[in-house]
Design a protein around this motif. Structure first.
Motif, PDB file in Angstrom:
ATOM      1  N   TYR B  10       0.831  -1.212   0.000  1.00  0.00           N
ATOM      2  CA  TYR B  10       0.000   0.000   0.000  1.00  0.00           C
ATOM      3  C   TYR B  10       0.856   1.248   0.000  1.00  0.00           C
ATOM      4  CZ  TYR B  10      -2.982  -3.736   1.616  1.00  0.00           C
ATOM      5  OH  TYR B  10      -3.626  -4.931   1.718  1.00  0.00           O
ATOM      6  N   LEU B  14      -1.985   5.745  -1.624  1.00  0.00           N
ATOM      7  CA  LEU B  14      -3.137   4.871  -1.439  1.00  0.00           C
ATOM      8  C   LEU B  14      -3.578   4.876   0.018  1.00  0.00           C
ATOM      9  CD1 LEU B  14      -4.873   2.790  -3.053  1.00  0.00           C
ATOM     10  CD2 LEU B  14      -3.427   1.028  -2.084  1.00  0.00           C
ATOM     11  N   HIS B  18      -7.046   6.072   1.376  1.00  0.00           N
ATOM     12  CA  HIS B  18      -7.865   5.147   2.135  1.00  0.00           C
ATOM     13  C   HIS B  18      -8.257   5.706   3.501  1.00  0.00           C
ATOM     14  CE1 HIS B  18      -8.856   1.518   4.448  1.00  0.00           C
ATOM     15  NE2 HIS B  18      -9.393   1.107   3.302  1.00  0.00           N
ATOM     16  N   ASN B  21     -10.791   8.443   2.981  1.00  0.00           N
ATOM     17  CA  ASN B  21     -12.021   7.803   2.515  1.00  0.00           C
ATOM     18  C   ASN B  21     -12.759   7.114   3.660  1.00  0.00           C
ATOM     19  OD1 ASN B  21     -13.681   6.988   0.185  1.00  0.00           O
ATOM     20  ND2 ASN B  21     -13.072   4.917   0.819  1.00  0.00           N
ATOM     21  N   ASN B  76      -0.510   0.207  -9.410  1.00  0.00           N
ATOM     22  CA  ASN B  76      -1.517  -0.397  -8.541  1.00  0.00           C
ATOM     23  C   ASN B  76      -2.682  -0.978  -9.349  1.00  0.00           C
ATOM     24  OD1 ASN B  76      -2.177  -0.878  -5.689  1.00  0.00           O
ATOM     25  ND2 ASN B  76      -4.010   0.309  -6.169  1.00  0.00           N
ATOM     26  N   TYR B  80      -6.086  -4.911 -10.105  1.00  0.00           N
ATOM     27  CA  TYR B  80      -7.537  -4.849 -10.344  1.00  0.00           C
ATOM     28  C   TYR B  80      -7.936  -5.501 -11.672  1.00  0.00           C
ATOM     29  CZ  TYR B  80      -8.102  -1.704  -6.387  1.00  0.00           C
ATOM     30  OH  TYR B  80      -8.130  -1.166  -5.122  1.00  0.00           O
ATOM     31  N   LYS B 117      -2.384  -8.975  -4.983  1.00  0.00           N
ATOM     32  CA  LYS B 117      -2.662  -8.299  -3.722  1.00  0.00           C
ATOM     33  C   LYS B 117      -4.006  -8.721  -3.151  1.00  0.00           C
ATOM     34  CE  LYS B 117      -2.977  -3.622  -3.669  1.00  0.00           C
ATOM     35  NZ  LYS B 117      -2.618  -2.210  -3.368  1.00  0.00           N
ATOM     36  N   PHE B 118      -4.931  -9.038  -4.061  1.00  0.00           N
ATOM     37  CA  PHE B 118      -6.280  -9.409  -3.617  1.00  0.00           C
ATOM     38  C   PHE B 118      -6.622 -10.820  -4.048  1.00  0.00           C
ATOM     39  CE2 PHE B 118      -6.854  -4.863  -5.168  1.00  0.00           C
ATOM     40  CZ  PHE B 118      -6.524  -4.305  -3.948  1.00  0.00           C
ATOM     41  N   GLN B 122     -12.220 -10.699  -3.258  1.00  0.00           N
ATOM     42  CA  GLN B 122     -11.871  -9.360  -2.803  1.00  0.00           C
ATOM     43  C   GLN B 122     -11.762  -8.406  -3.997  1.00  0.00           C
ATOM     44  OE1 GLN B 122      -8.078  -9.671  -0.987  1.00  0.00           O
ATOM     45  NE2 GLN B 122      -8.380  -7.960   0.407  1.00  0.00           N
ATOM     46  N   TYR B 126     -13.994  -5.094  -4.589  1.00  0.00           N
ATOM     47  CA  TYR B 126     -13.407  -3.761  -4.678  1.00  0.00           C
ATOM     48  C   TYR B 126     -13.785  -3.092  -6.001  1.00  0.00           C
ATOM     49  CZ  TYR B 126     -10.504  -4.681  -0.557  1.00  0.00           C
ATOM     50  OH  TYR B 126     -10.071  -4.941   0.709  1.00  0.00           O
ATOM     51  N   LEU B 178     -18.670  -2.030   4.020  1.00  0.00           N
ATOM     52  CA  LEU B 178     -17.744  -1.645   5.074  1.00  0.00           C
ATOM     53  C   LEU B 178     -17.744  -2.672   6.209  1.00  0.00           C
ATOM     54  CD1 LEU B 178     -15.765   0.416   6.197  1.00  0.00           C
ATOM     55  CD2 LEU B 178     -17.686   1.672   7.150  1.00  0.00           C
ATOM     56  N   HIS B 181     -16.047  -5.695   4.871  1.00  0.00           N
ATOM     57  CA  HIS B 181     -14.658  -5.301   4.635  1.00  0.00           C
ATOM     58  C   HIS B 181     -13.870  -5.323   5.949  1.00  0.00           C
ATOM     59  CE1 HIS B 181     -11.423  -3.109   2.652  1.00  0.00           C
ATOM     60  NE2 HIS B 181     -11.582  -2.016   3.390  1.00  0.00           N
ATOM     61  N   LEU B 182     -14.461  -4.746   6.987  1.00  0.00           N
ATOM     62  CA  LEU B 182     -13.784  -4.693   8.281  1.00  0.00           C
ATOM     63  C   LEU B 182     -13.617  -6.091   8.846  1.00  0.00           C
ATOM     64  CD1 LEU B 182     -15.435  -1.604  10.004  1.00  0.00           C
ATOM     65  CD2 LEU B 182     -13.157  -1.793   8.995  1.00  0.00           C
ATOM     66  N   ASN B 194      -3.820  -6.848   9.306  1.00  0.00           N
ATOM     67  CA  ASN B 194      -4.175  -6.137   8.071  1.00  0.00           C
ATOM     68  C   ASN B 194      -4.432  -4.653   8.311  1.00  0.00           C
ATOM     69  OD1 ASN B 194      -3.952  -8.224   6.245  1.00  0.00           O
ATOM     70  ND2 ASN B 194      -6.041  -8.949   6.610  1.00  0.00           N
ATOM     71  N   PHE B 195      -4.968  -4.345   9.489  1.00  0.00           N
ATOM     72  CA  PHE B 195      -5.228  -2.927   9.784  1.00  0.00           C
ATOM     73  C   PHE B 195      -3.913  -2.178   9.909  1.00  0.00           C
ATOM     74  CE2 PHE B 195      -8.988  -5.197  11.355  1.00  0.00           C
ATOM     75  CZ  PHE B 195      -9.950  -4.581  10.577  1.00  0.00           C
TER      76      PHE B 195
HETATM   77  C1  HEM Z   1     -12.699   2.181   9.192  1.00  0.00           C
HETATM   78  C2  HEM Z   1     -12.808   1.889   7.955  1.00  0.00           C
HETATM   79  C3  HEM Z   1     -11.910   1.005   7.135  1.00  0.00           C
HETATM   80  C4  HEM Z   1     -10.902   0.177   7.538  1.00  0.00           C
HETATM   81  C5  HEM Z   1     -10.410  -0.090   8.957  1.00  0.00           C
HETATM   82  C6  HEM Z   1     -10.385  -0.459   6.371  1.00  0.00           C
HETATM   83  C7  HEM Z   1      -9.365  -1.379   6.336  1.00  0.00           C
HETATM   84  C8  HEM Z   1      -8.725  -1.825   5.204  1.00  0.00           C
HETATM   85  C9  HEM Z   1      -7.625  -2.728   5.177  1.00  0.00           C
HETATM   86  C10 HEM Z   1      -7.034  -3.377   6.423  1.00  0.00           C
HETATM   87  C11 HEM Z   1      -7.232  -2.896   3.896  1.00  0.00           C
HETATM   88  C12 HEM Z   1      -6.101  -3.751   3.406  1.00  0.00           C
HETATM   89  C13 HEM Z   1      -6.506  -5.162   3.231  1.00  0.00           C
HETATM   90  C14 HEM Z   1      -7.259  -5.361   1.981  1.00  0.00           C
HETATM   91  O1  HEM Z   1      -6.758  -4.958   0.900  1.00  0.00           O
HETATM   92  O2  HEM Z   1      -8.354  -5.905   2.097  1.00  0.00           O
HETATM   93  C15 HEM Z   1      -8.103  -2.097   3.081  1.00  0.00           C
HETATM   94  C16 HEM Z   1      -8.019  -1.967   1.717  1.00  0.00           C
HETATM   95  C17 HEM Z   1      -8.983  -1.360   0.937  1.00  0.00           C
HETATM   96  N1  HEM Z   1     -10.102  -0.703   1.387  1.00  0.00           N
HETATM   97 FE1  HEM Z   1     -10.589  -0.358   3.309  1.00  0.00          FE
HETATM   98  N2  HEM Z   1     -11.052   0.009   5.280  1.00  0.00           N
HETATM   99  C18 HEM Z   1     -12.004   0.896   5.708  1.00  0.00           C
HETATM  100  C19 HEM Z   1     -12.899   1.582   4.948  1.00  0.00           C
HETATM  101  C20 HEM Z   1     -12.987   1.467   3.564  1.00  0.00           C
HETATM  102  C21 HEM Z   1     -13.985   2.091   2.784  1.00  0.00           C
HETATM  103  C22 HEM Z   1     -15.117   2.945   3.336  1.00  0.00           C
HETATM  104  C23 HEM Z   1     -13.749   1.759   1.474  1.00  0.00           C
HETATM  105  C24 HEM Z   1     -14.486   2.123   0.225  1.00  0.00           C
HETATM  106  C25 HEM Z   1     -15.648   2.643   0.140  1.00  0.00           C
HETATM  107  C26 HEM Z   1     -12.556   0.937   1.465  1.00  0.00           C
HETATM  108  C27 HEM Z   1     -11.987   0.424   0.321  1.00  0.00           C
HETATM  109  C28 HEM Z   1     -10.802  -0.276   0.305  1.00  0.00           C
HETATM  110  C29 HEM Z   1     -10.115  -0.665  -0.900  1.00  0.00           C
HETATM  111  C30 HEM Z   1     -10.574  -0.375  -2.335  1.00  0.00           C
HETATM  112  C31 HEM Z   1      -8.947  -1.321  -0.499  1.00  0.00           C
HETATM  113  C32 HEM Z   1      -7.865  -1.872  -1.409  1.00  0.00           C
HETATM  114  C33 HEM Z   1      -6.964  -0.749  -1.804  1.00  0.00           C
HETATM  115  C34 HEM Z   1      -5.824  -1.191  -2.668  1.00  0.00           C
HETATM  116  O3  HEM Z   1      -4.916  -1.841  -2.115  1.00  0.00           O
HETATM  117  O4  HEM Z   1      -5.838  -0.896  -3.877  1.00  0.00           O
HETATM  118  N3  HEM Z   1     -12.139   0.771   2.749  1.00  0.00           N
HETATM  119  N4  HEM Z   1      -9.007  -1.452   3.910  1.00  0.00           N
END
Ligand code: HEM
Lengths: 313, 208
Positions: B10, B14, B18, B21, B76, B80, B117-118, B122, B126, B178, B181-182, B194-195
């Motif tokens: 990351y 990014l 993130h 966002n 990046n 995708y 990466k994904f 996943q 995304y 979300l 995702h969390l 991961n966080f």
């Molecule tokens: C508190 C809120 C959030 C936390 C703690 C969180 C956490 C994470 C973590 C740990 C990853 C890396 C692991 C992975 O790629 O799955 C990640 C990646 C990602 N998250 Fe979140 N996320 C949050 C909110 C969001 C929201 C609201 C969105 C979109 C609407 C989002 C979109 C993405 C995307 C697109 C990636 C991949 C990015 C990349 O590597 O290209 N996340 N998030």
């Protein structure tokens, strides 16, 4: 031949009579009053100078014959309300001073008009700021033009149409310097500036009646007539943007709109053109979203439980 | 812990995207639910809720451009790309792993590496969220902010209503995304691993 002619004469009189009974304004150009009062200009014979003269009609005295025909009073001829003496020209000066009937002169205490609640309207109106400040000079006609009046709120099922009709009444003075100065000393209407605080002002003006915030809603009346002073108008967004939105008590009181407002089905809601955030929830979608949300949550909890159990082993 | 087991997944831009966002979307969800809930009394005023929602919406929208251009101009984007081969089989296999396999000693079918990466599930999620749902929420949000842009009526249906319903529905999907995702992010080397990665950029991978 004579007999034939007299029959013809009789018949033409008869058809003429029935025609005038049905509609006085079919042919404005040949109507005693409207031949002048529906035109931009009028012509007459000046007896004093013995000339034909053409003059401009005072714009405030021009009658829109189309609106006239669509108004509730279209069954009446001009001289039913105005003095018969107006049929001579130039009109006698003292005619200006003659009292005209007020709404209650005809509609008060009449059983057949009971549902319109004229007395109640009068009673509420007398509490209003319009009456308090301008007294009896503030006649019904200041807002409700007797010539054109049509009960839009009762007949239309379109919110936008009702709102437009209603707000036009207010704005005809509050946004018109000349008319506004008739009753108010002020010469500057400031509607737009005063409502600056309101987000999306234009949208609010198009979709919400002025009276929604500026009157006290009375359950027994369809349209509230107790217009408040501006200090007492509603200013809190949540009065409308909430589950027990005030709009449901006022605008949606109309039967024609109520049916749609209460139809909770998706289609019923979709055909409702007046969306108010906070007060219009689509019950079907709400239930669906709750189901999806709890299903997702349950899935997560079950998965998590298994993860914990496996880890402990 | 040797550094070979870590990949810099990351990049800074990014992570900044993130972070903004995530905070923005959380604010939008809270204010969005509260203004649609129809509660007359909430501890902050309706007007303030709307102001916060509007500002957060504008920030998330501008921030979305960071994501869009970042993925257009940096490497990046390669993460995708979807392979047409086994288009449905691949995410199914991953779903099977999550639902059954991981509890029965199965190895992750798509282990992460420099090239991946994904996992497929996943990746699809995304893509759907970032290139469909989020753009729709942005467009409908712009519509609601400038209602004069909206069609008055589509057949017999108010344009504002359609826009508003689209906006809430897409907002709702983002909330569900979300939530999942969390949760899914908590499935890692440790629940918080991961966080940490999305904050410091480095991701631990399990080498075979
Ligand atoms: C508190 C809120 C959030 C936390 C703690 C969180 C956490 C994470 C973590 C740990 C990853 C890396 C692991 C992975 O790629 O799955 C990640 C990646 C990602 N998250 Fe979140 N996320 C949050 C909110 C969001 C929201 C609201 C969105 C979109 C609407 C989002 C979109 C993405 C995307 C697109 C990636 C991949 C990015 C990349 O590597 O290209 N996340 N998030």
């Amino acid at each position: 031949m004579k007999v034939f002619l007299s029959i013809l004469l009789f018949l033409s009189c008869f058809t003429f009579a029935t025609r005038t009974m049905a509609q006085y304004y079919d042919d404005p150009k040949n109507h005693d009053c409207l031949k002048c009062h529906s035109q931009q200009t009028y012509s007459f014979h000046n007896d004093m100078m013995d000339t034909e003269q053409k003059r401009l009609m005072n714009p405030y005295l021009i009658i829109d014959t189309i609106q006239l025909r669509n108004g509730v009073h279209h069954n009446f001829d001009c001289t039913d309300c105005h003095s018969y003496e107006y049929t001579t020209y130039p009109h006698t000066a003292t005619l200006k001073l003659e009292p005209l009937s007020t709404c209650l002169d005809c509609h008060g205490g009449d059983e057949s008009y009971a549902k319109y609640e004229f007395e109640k309207v009068q009673e509420e109106f007398q509490k209003s700021i319009h009456y308090k400040v301008y007294g009896d000079n503030f006649t019904c006609a200041k807002c409700h033009n007797q010539h054109y009046y049509a009960p839009a709120a009762r007949n239309s099922s379109s919110v936008v149409e009702i709102v437009e009709y209603s707000n036009k009444m207010c704005l005809s003075c509050h946004n018109d310097m000349k008319r506004f100065s008739l009753v108010s000393g002020e010469t500057k209407p400031t509607v737009v500036a005063i409502h600056d605080w309101l987000p999306n002002q234009e949208l609010h003006f198009q979709h919400v009646r002025c009276i929604e915030c500026h009157t006290v809603v009375v359950d027994s009346l369809m349209v509230s007539h107790n217009i408040l002073s501006k200090e007492n108008a509603l200013r809190r967004c949540a009065e409308c943007h909430s589950a027990n939105s005030m709009l449901k008590a006022s605008l949606y009181k109309y039967q024609n709109l109520q049916e749609r407002a209460e139809d909770g089905s998706v289609l019923g809601m979709l055909s409702n053109e007046n969306y108010v955030i906070g007060s219009h929830q689509i019950p079907a979608l709400k239930i669906l979203s709750l189901i999806i949300f709890f299903a997702a949550l349950a899935g997560i909890i079950i998965h998590l439980t298994f993860r914990i159990i496996i880890k402990k082993k | 812990m040797s550094s070979e087991n870590k990949i810099y997944f990351y990049p800074l831009w990014l992570r900044i995207w993130h972070g903004i966002n995530a905070l923005g979307i959380i604010l939008l969800i809270i204010t969005g639910i509260s203004m649609n809930s129809g509660f007359e009394k909430s501890f902050i005023s309706f007007k303030l809720i709307i102001t916060v929602h509007n500002y957060a919406g504008v920030i998330v929208t501008l921030n979305y451009l960071v994501y869009l251009f970042g993925n257009l101009f940096t490497s990046n984007k390669k993460f995708y790309i979807v392979k047409p081969k086994n288009f449905l089989k691949r995410p199914m296999k991953q779903a099977y792993y999550y639902a059954w396999g991981m509890f029965h000693g199965m190895q992750a079918p798509y282990p992460l590496s420099e090239k991946r990466k994904f996992n497929p599930l996943q990746k699809y999620t995304y893509i759907a969220v970032m290139y469909l749902v989020v753009p729709m929420v942005i467009v409908s949000g712009i519509g609601l902010m400038f209602p004069e842009l909206i069609f008055n009526k589509i057949y017999n249906i108010s344009g504002v209503l359609i826009t508003a319903v689209t906006h809430s529905a897409m907002g709702f999907f983002i909330s569900i995304f979300l939530l999942i995702h969390l949760y899914i992010a908590s499935i890692g080397k440790s629940p918080v691993d991961n966080f940490r990665s999305i904050i410091n950029g480095w991701h631990h991978i399990t080498k075979k």
